[in-house]
Scaffold this motif. Structure first.
Motif, PDB file in Angstrom:
ATOM      1  N   ARG A   1       0.822  -1.196   0.000  1.00  0.00           N
ATOM      2  CA  ARG A   1       0.000   0.000   0.000  1.00  0.00           C
ATOM      3  C   ARG A   1       0.863   1.255   0.000  1.00  0.00           C
ATOM      4  NH1 ARG A   1      -4.693   0.742   3.909  1.00  0.00           N
ATOM      5  NH2 ARG A   1      -2.949   1.146   5.317  1.00  0.00           N
ATOM      6  N   VAL A   2       0.498   2.185  -0.876  1.00  0.00           N
ATOM      7  CA  VAL A   2       1.238   3.443  -0.979  1.00  0.00           C
ATOM      8  C   VAL A   2       1.251   4.174   0.364  1.00  0.00           C
ATOM      9  CG1 VAL A   2       1.228   5.738  -2.043  1.00  0.00           C
ATOM     10  CG2 VAL A   2       0.865   3.706  -3.454  1.00  0.00           C
ATOM     11  N   GLU A   3       0.127   4.122   1.083  1.00  0.00           N
ATOM     12  CA  GLU A   3       0.056   4.803   2.379  1.00  0.00           C
ATOM     13  C   GLU A   3       1.077   4.235   3.360  1.00  0.00           C
ATOM     14  OE1 GLU A   3      -4.105   3.387   1.656  1.00  0.00           O
ATOM     15  OE2 GLU A   3      -2.379   3.514   0.286  1.00  0.00           O
ATOM     16  N   ASP A   4       1.311   2.929   3.294  1.00  0.00           N
ATOM     17  CA  ASP A   4       2.279   2.315   4.199  1.00  0.00           C
ATOM     18  C   ASP A   4       3.704   2.722   3.847  1.00  0.00           C
ATOM     19  OD1 ASP A   4       0.222   1.047   5.541  1.00  0.00           O
ATOM     20  OD2 ASP A   4       0.376  -0.796   4.357  1.00  0.00           O
ATOM     21  N   ILE A   5       3.980   2.803   2.552  1.00  0.00           N
ATOM     22  CA  ILE A   5       5.305   3.245   2.123  1.00  0.00           C
ATOM     23  C   ILE A   5       5.554   4.679   2.568  1.00  0.00           C
ATOM     24  CG2 ILE A   5       6.777   3.724   0.125  1.00  0.00           C
ATOM     25  CD1 ILE A   5       5.295   1.466  -1.352  1.00  0.00           C
ATOM     26  N   GLU A   6       4.571   5.542   2.335  1.00  0.00           N
ATOM     27  CA  GLU A   6       4.720   6.944   2.700  1.00  0.00           C
ATOM     28  C   GLU A   6       4.870   7.100   4.212  1.00  0.00           C
ATOM     29  OE1 GLU A   6       5.219  10.933   2.672  1.00  0.00           O
ATOM     30  OE2 GLU A   6       5.297   9.570   0.961  1.00  0.00           O
ATOM     31  N   ARG A   7       4.100   6.360   4.958  1.00  0.00           N
ATOM     32  CA  ARG A   7       4.171   6.453   6.424  1.00  0.00           C
ATOM     33  C   ARG A   7       5.561   6.041   6.917  1.00  0.00           C
ATOM     34  NH1 ARG A   7       0.573   3.048   7.436  1.00  0.00           N
ATOM     35  NH2 ARG A   7      -1.174   4.507   7.262  1.00  0.00           N
ATOM     36  N   LEU A   8       6.108   4.974   6.354  1.00  0.00           N
ATOM     37  CA  LEU A   8       7.407   4.475   6.787  1.00  0.00           C
ATOM     38  C   LEU A   8       8.518   5.490   6.539  1.00  0.00           C
ATOM     39  CD1 LEU A   8       9.229   2.163   7.792  1.00  0.00           C
ATOM     40  CD2 LEU A   8       9.303   1.321   5.429  1.00  0.00           C
ATOM     41  N   TYR A   9       8.522   6.068   5.340  1.00  0.00           N
ATOM     42  CA  TYR A   9       9.662   6.902   4.960  1.00  0.00           C
ATOM     43  C   TYR A   9       9.459   8.387   5.247  1.00  0.00           C
ATOM     44  CZ  TYR A   9      11.466   2.638   3.019  1.00  0.00           C
ATOM     45  OH  TYR A   9      11.927   1.341   2.884  1.00  0.00           O
ATOM     46  N   SER A  10       8.310   8.754   5.764  1.00  0.00           N
ATOM     47  CA  SER A  10       8.116  10.141   6.191  1.00  0.00           C
ATOM     48  C   SER A  10       8.622  10.378   7.608  1.00  0.00           C
ATOM     49  CB  SER A  10       6.636  10.528   6.103  1.00  0.00           C
ATOM     50  OG  SER A  10       5.859   9.754   7.002  1.00  0.00           O
ATOM     51  N   GLN A  11       8.857   9.311   8.351  1.00  0.00           N
ATOM     52  CA  GLN A  11       9.240   9.450   9.750  1.00  0.00           C
ATOM     53  C   GLN A  11      10.589  10.143   9.920  1.00  0.00           C
ATOM     54  OE1 GLN A  11       8.548   5.814  12.242  1.00  0.00           O
ATOM     55  NE2 GLN A  11       7.762   4.960  10.338  1.00  0.00           N
ATOM     56  N   ALA A  12      11.553   9.819   9.060  1.00  0.00           N
ATOM     57  CA  ALA A  12      12.912  10.324   9.254  1.00  0.00           C
ATOM     58  C   ALA A  12      12.997  11.839   9.139  1.00  0.00           C
ATOM     59  CB  ALA A  12      13.863   9.668   8.253  1.00  0.00           C
ATOM     60  N   THR A  13      12.135  12.449   8.339  1.00  0.00           N
ATOM     61  CA  THR A  13      12.187  13.899   8.153  1.00  0.00           C
ATOM     62  C   THR A  13      11.208  14.643   9.052  1.00  0.00           C
ATOM     63  OG1 THR A  13      10.689  13.601   6.265  1.00  0.00           O
ATOM     64  CG2 THR A  13      13.046  13.788   5.785  1.00  0.00           C
ATOM     65  N   ASP A  14      10.596  13.943   9.970  1.00  0.00           N
ATOM     66  CA  ASP A  14       9.673  14.566  10.922  1.00  0.00           C
ATOM     67  C   ASP A  14      10.480  15.171  12.077  1.00  0.00           C
ATOM     68  OD1 ASP A  14       7.712  15.326  12.680  1.00  0.00           O
ATOM     69  OD2 ASP A  14       6.796  13.347  12.870  1.00  0.00           O
ATOM     70  N   GLU A  15      10.469  16.484  12.187  1.00  0.00           N
ATOM     71  CA  GLU A  15      11.234  17.166  13.233  1.00  0.00           C
ATOM     72  C   GLU A  15      10.340  17.629  14.391  1.00  0.00           C
ATOM     73  OE1 GLU A  15      14.996  19.330  11.587  1.00  0.00           O
ATOM     74  OE2 GLU A  15      13.317  19.876  10.289  1.00  0.00           O
ATOM     75  N   SER A  16       9.187  17.020  14.528  1.00  0.00           N
ATOM     76  CA  SER A  16       8.285  17.381  15.619  1.00  0.00           C
ATOM     77  C   SER A  16       8.976  17.159  16.968  1.00  0.00           C
ATOM     78  CB  SER A  16       7.009  16.538  15.565  1.00  0.00           C
ATOM     79  OG  SER A  16       6.330  16.716  14.347  1.00  0.00           O
ATOM     80  N   GLY A  17       8.913  18.163  17.828  1.00  0.00           N
ATOM     81  CA  GLY A  17       9.506  18.044  19.158  1.00  0.00           C
ATOM     82  C   GLY A  17      11.017  18.009  19.164  1.00  0.00           C
ATOM     83  N   LEU A  18      11.629  18.470  18.097  1.00  0.00           N
ATOM     84  CA  LEU A  18      13.083  18.386  17.955  1.00  0.00           C
ATOM     85  C   LEU A  18      13.817  19.059  19.107  1.00  0.00           C
ATOM     86  CD1 LEU A  18      15.521  17.692  16.065  1.00  0.00           C
ATOM     87  CD2 LEU A  18      15.260  20.005  15.137  1.00  0.00           C
ATOM     88  N   LYS A  19      14.767  18.339  19.688  1.00  0.00           N
ATOM     89  CA  LYS A  19      15.687  18.900  20.684  1.00  0.00           C
ATOM     90  C   LYS A  19      17.090  18.428  20.335  1.00  0.00           C
ATOM     91  CE  LYS A  19      12.414  19.135  24.547  1.00  0.00           C
ATOM     92  NZ  LYS A  19      12.125  18.679  25.950  1.00  0.00           N
ATOM     93  N   LEU A  20      18.025  19.360  20.342  1.00  0.00           N
ATOM     94  CA  LEU A  20      19.399  19.047  19.955  1.00  0.00           C
ATOM     95  C   LEU A  20      20.356  19.289  21.113  1.00  0.00           C
ATOM     96  CD1 LEU A  20      19.478  20.714  16.423  1.00  0.00           C
ATOM     97  CD2 LEU A  20      19.049  18.312  16.963  1.00  0.00           C
ATOM     98  N   ARG A  21      21.426  18.511  21.120  1.00  0.00           N
ATOM     99  CA  ARG A  21      22.522  18.708  22.058  1.00  0.00           C
ATOM    100  C   ARG A  21      23.837  18.747  21.296  1.00  0.00           C
ATOM    101  NH1 ARG A  21      20.862  14.385  26.824  1.00  0.00           N
ATOM    102  NH2 ARG A  21      19.057  15.553  27.631  1.00  0.00           N
ATOM    103  N   PRO A  22      24.832  19.466  21.823  1.00  0.00           N
ATOM    104  CA  PRO A  22      26.126  19.506  21.139  1.00  0.00           C
ATOM    105  C   PRO A  22      26.863  18.174  21.243  1.00  0.00           C
ATOM    106  CG  PRO A  22      26.233  20.694  23.211  1.00  0.00           C
ATOM    107  CD  PRO A  22      24.791  20.359  23.002  1.00  0.00           C
ATOM    108  N   VAL A  23      27.545  17.812  20.170  1.00  0.00           N
ATOM    109  CA  VAL A  23      28.364  16.604  20.171  1.00  0.00           C
ATOM    110  C   VAL A  23      29.627  16.875  20.995  1.00  0.00           C
ATOM    111  CG1 VAL A  23      29.758  15.071  18.736  1.00  0.00           C
ATOM    112  CG2 VAL A  23      27.498  15.810  17.936  1.00  0.00           C
ATOM    113  N   PRO A  24      29.897  16.080  22.027  1.00  0.00           N
ATOM    114  CA  PRO A  24      31.127  16.294  22.808  1.00  0.00           C
ATOM    115  C   PRO A  24      32.377  16.144  21.941  1.00  0.00           C
ATOM    116  CG  PRO A  24      29.616  14.822  23.968  1.00  0.00           C
ATOM    117  CD  PRO A  24      29.076  14.987  22.573  1.00  0.00           C
TER     118      PRO A  24
END
Length: 309
Positions: free
Chosen positions: A239-262
């Motif tokens: 199903r196209v919807e399943d493909i889209e759901r799977l590969y849309s996750q990586a670019t989802d920046e909802s709630g993004l929090k970053l920390r500096p790399v030591p």
């Protein structure tokens, strides 16, 4: 050196090896699938050789300078770098991983480190990581936190998401005869741990395995568009919807929090950073353009192949 040729049912695969004998009770062999990884392979392969005894690289249908980079590695580490080559453009991940495992076993591997070309061990773990791997029982693997470096190599994602603080993966396993990779119900993508293995230990560390897939946003977007295309073509019943759901996750920046790399994560690799080129054009962009031109945009309706940039 004239390469040996192994003929498989699906492709001709060229193999080059020095067949070096293990020099330690544990013979830790890194296995690395690679396709058009010239932007990073020179860094990550050399980093892996700081804790692995040798490496086997599967060069899959690369059209960039990956082959030249591997040749340079072979010259620099003549008894520690081994090569498998296939010109068949179809990605058969499970078959490729099994081929790498078979090769590692042929050169006497007791333990296997999974080293994808866009991954590098946090440098503060180098002094101790072999001990953690050597203590594994046969058939078990070492889990490790994954640090997804985000839009640069200076920060990593730390929010409670599958790509933040919840991210983890398998680093290495102690080999056993029953372990291996094979397609399941015709699906042969995204299976990291060998089938038949089980968790042996989880490394407790503030660092872990640095993942550079997200470090170049352009490359991340291109890669996940290519995944959408590939699955639509290879699995037309999915199903196209399943493909889209799977590969849309990586670019989802909802709630993004970053920390500096030591600085300790990168310090041991400072002399190797010239092998990293985050700004190189992703090969997947051309793949997506050609696929749409060949099959028509209607064939991929429902898949996000335009936005995200």
């Amino acid at each position: 050196m004239t390469p040996l040729v192994l003929l498989l049912p699906v492709a001709a695969i060229r193999i080059r090896t020095t067949k070096a004998k293990p020099s330690f009770p544990m013979n830790l062999v890194a296995i690395c699938p690679a396709r058009n990884e010239g932007w990073i392979l020179g860094l990550t392969a050399r980093a892996a050789l700081l804790y692995c005894d040798s490496i086997v690289i599967f060069n899959h249908a690369s059209t960039d300078d990956t082959a030249e980079i591997i040749d340079g590695l072979i010259k620099e580490f003549p008894s520690r770098v081994n090569l498998i080559e296939s010109s068949d453009p179809e990605w058969r991940e499970m078959e490729h991983r099994q081929c790498l495992l078979d090769f590692a076993r042929a050169i006497g591997a007791t333990h296997i480190a999974n080293v994808d070309a866009d991954e590098i061990l946090a440098g503060d773990l180098l002094p101790t990581i072999r001990g953690h791997i050597e203590r594994l029982q046969p058939g078990t693997f070492l889990g490790i936190p994954m640090k997804n470096l985000h839009r640069s190599i200076a920060e990593y994602r730390a929010d409670p998401s599958p790509f933040g603080s919840m991210a983890g993966t398998m680093l290495a396993f102690a080999d056993a005869p029953n372990l291996g990779w094979a397609a399941k119900n015709g699906y042969d993508h995204h299976s990291r741990a060998p089938q038949g293995s089980r968790m042996g230990n989880i490394l407790s560390t503030d660092g872990g395995l640095m993942h550079l897939q997200f470090a170049s946003w352009r490359r991340l977007v291109a890669k996940h568009k290519a995944y959408r295309i590939l699955e639509r073509l290879k699995y037309p019943g999915k199903r196209v919807e399943d493909i889209e759901r799977l590969y849309s996750q990586a670019t989802d920046e909802s709630g993004l929090k970053l920390r500096p790399v030591p600085s300790s994560w990168w310090q041991p690799y400072e002399h190797l950073m010239g092998y990293l080129d985050l700004d190189r054009e992703p090969w997947q962009e051309g793949y997506v353009r050609r696929a749409v031109a060949e099959h028509g945009s209607a064939h991929f309706a429902g898949l996000n192949l335009i936005g995200l940039a």
